[in-house]
Design a protein around this motif. Structure first.
Motif, PDB file in Angstrom:
ATOM      1  N   THR A 125       0.844  -1.001   0.126  1.00 51.73           N
ATOM      2  CA  THR A 125      -0.113   0.098   0.240  1.00 51.73           C
ATOM      3  C   THR A 125       1.014   1.118  -0.378  1.00 51.73           C
ATOM      4  O   THR A 125       2.079   1.456   0.808  1.00 51.73           O
ATOM      5  N   THR A 126       0.171   2.201  -0.830  1.00 44.04           N
ATOM      6  CA  THR A 126       0.915   3.773  -0.736  1.00 44.04           C
ATOM      7  C   THR A 126       0.053   4.279   0.376  1.00 44.04           C
ATOM      8  O   THR A 126       0.581   5.336   0.544  1.00 44.04           O
ATOM      9  N   ASP A 127      -1.008   4.166   1.636  1.00 45.66           N
ATOM     10  CA  ASP A 127      -1.813   4.450   2.111  1.00 45.66           C
ATOM     11  C   ASP A 127      -1.258   4.386   3.405  1.00 45.66           C
ATOM     12  O   ASP A 127      -1.827   3.515   3.954  1.00 45.66           O
ATOM     13  N   LEU A 128      -0.023   5.234   3.655  1.00 47.59           N
ATOM     14  CA  LEU A 128       0.975   4.874   5.100  1.00 47.59           C
ATOM     15  C   LEU A 128      -0.384   5.723   6.571  1.00 47.59           C
ATOM     16  O   LEU A 128      -0.383   4.184   7.498  1.00 47.59           O
ATOM     17  N   ASP A 129      -1.466   6.269   6.289  1.00 44.34           N
ATOM     18  CA  ASP A 129      -2.408   5.791   7.111  1.00 44.34           C
ATOM     19  C   ASP A 129      -3.259   4.859   7.279  1.00 44.34           C
ATOM     20  O   ASP A 129      -3.869   4.637   8.352  1.00 44.34           O
ATOM     21  N   LYS A 130      -2.472   3.749   6.885  1.00 39.79           N
ATOM     22  CA  LYS A 130      -3.611   2.557   6.835  1.00 39.79           C
ATOM     23  C   LYS A 130      -2.647   1.482   7.690  1.00 39.79           C
ATOM     24  O   LYS A 130      -3.519   0.868   8.344  1.00 39.79           O
ATOM     25  N   ILE A 131      -1.610   1.880   7.572  1.00 40.51           N
ATOM     26  CA  ILE A 131      -0.206   0.920   8.643  1.00 40.51           C
ATOM     27  C   ILE A 131       0.063   1.653   9.855  1.00 40.51           C
ATOM     28  O   ILE A 131       0.585   2.522  10.142  1.00 40.51           O
ATOM     29  N   GLY A 132       0.512   0.738  10.253  1.00 41.25           N
ATOM     30  CA  GLY A 132       0.975   1.100  11.822  1.00 41.25           C
ATOM     31  C   GLY A 132       2.637   1.654  11.827  1.00 41.25           C
ATOM     32  O   GLY A 132       3.439   0.178  11.209  1.00 41.25           O
TER      33      GLY A 132
END
Length: 313
Positions: free
Chosen positions: A300-307
């Motif tokens: 994913t490029t969406d870093l808001d989705k990962i810790g």
């Protein structure tokens, strides 16, 4: 260390110039959800230490080396050793990082740790000038050449490949139980950014097809090989911010003293690009292989989705 303290008042110093990295810059670069105390993060960013210290901290946050390496396993470490350059010029992975990772793997019970790269310059000069050959041997690892097609005896399918459908992979990697992808973060004239996904080009024999076709798509395609690295460890101790991939002089390099580690190769490259952008702006759309990798469901490029765990040493 509290998250708000990470990178506060830190500086990336380049020859003849300096690039301030403050907390606001970090937040823009590495956003992400809060990691619960009992949970391991999906990405760790460490700054302010020597390569071996930052690696030790990152591995500890991710659950320890034992999470990735089991006793008796054959391990491959794939750094960037592509160029006949000394460590200070930032063209290759830092030898101290490779040495530290080898020692970690052997301490975890690895049967053997092998290091190689399909270099661009003469392999013997690259291995020596980079300091990696000496570092590997001193740490108890084995270094192998990759300059001849005889080291690539098997062609494998790339099941998700759009342009690149198959590739000859180095035998050491084919025979390994696990492998670590350890690129250096730097500017690249063709791919625009060289990091974890781009580092795959050093595991294959014929790289002409990459340049003769859609380079960005081929980089994403080769990453669909099912034998994924157990961890992507981005060396950002020195960042070559211009004239990559080999650089011209020390003025092309900024001392960032950082490291990014993640099992998600797309997230690792996204975070690395955002960090790179604190030095020199580069739009993610220009680094097409990152988005194409996400399309191929590599991460994913969406870093808001990962810790994300941020640490300052």
């Amino acid at each position: 260390m509290k998250r708000r303290d990470f990178l506060r008042n830190s500086v990336i110093a380049g020859a003849g110039a300096s690039f301030a990295l403050n907390f606001e810059g970090l937040q823009a670069a590495l956003t992400g959800r809060t990691v619960a105390v009992e949970s391991a993060p999906e990405l760790v960013a460490v700054m302010g230490g020597e390569p071996e210290d930052m690696l030790e901290k990152a591995l500890a946050e991710l659950g320890g080396i034992g999470k990735f390496v089991r006793k008796g396993q054959k391990v491959v470490i794939k750094p960037n050793i592509g160029w006949d350059r000394t460590p200070e010029l930032g063209a290759n992975t830092n030898p101290k990082l490779i040495s530290a990772l080898i020692r970690e793997c052997l301490a975890a019970g690895a049967q053997k740790v092998t290091v190689f790269d399909h270099t661009c310059d003469n392999w013997q000069k690259c291995y020596a000038s980079s300091g990696i050959e000496a570092a590997v041997k001193a740490a108890g690892g084995t270094i192998l050449p990759a300059n001849d097609e005889r080291y690539y005896s098997r062609e494998v399918p790339l099941p998700g490949g759009v342009t690149l459908k198959n590739a000859k992979i180095h035998d050491a990697l084919m025979e390994a139980d696990i492998w670590f992808n350890v690129p250096v973060l730097k500017n690249h004239g063709g791919a625009k950014l060289s990091c974890a996904m781009k580092n795959y080009m050093g595991i294959v024999w014929d790289r002409r097809i990459f340049h003769q076709n859609d380079l960005q798509q081929c980089i994403a395609d080769v990453c669909t090989w099912p034998k994924k690295p157990v961890l992507n460890i981005v060396d950002a101790y020195r960042i070559m911010h211009q004239n990559g991939p080999q650089g011209k002089s020390a003025s092309d390099v900024s001392a960032a003293k950082s490291l990014i580690a993640s099992t998600d190769i797309v997230a690792a490259d996204t975070a690395a690009l955002r960090f790179f952008n604190q030095v020199k702006k580069l739009d993610i759309n220009a680094v097409g292989h990152i988005g194409k990798g996400e399309t191929l469901k590599l991460g994913t490029t969406d870093l808001d989705k990962i810790g994300i765990k941020r640490i300052k040493l």
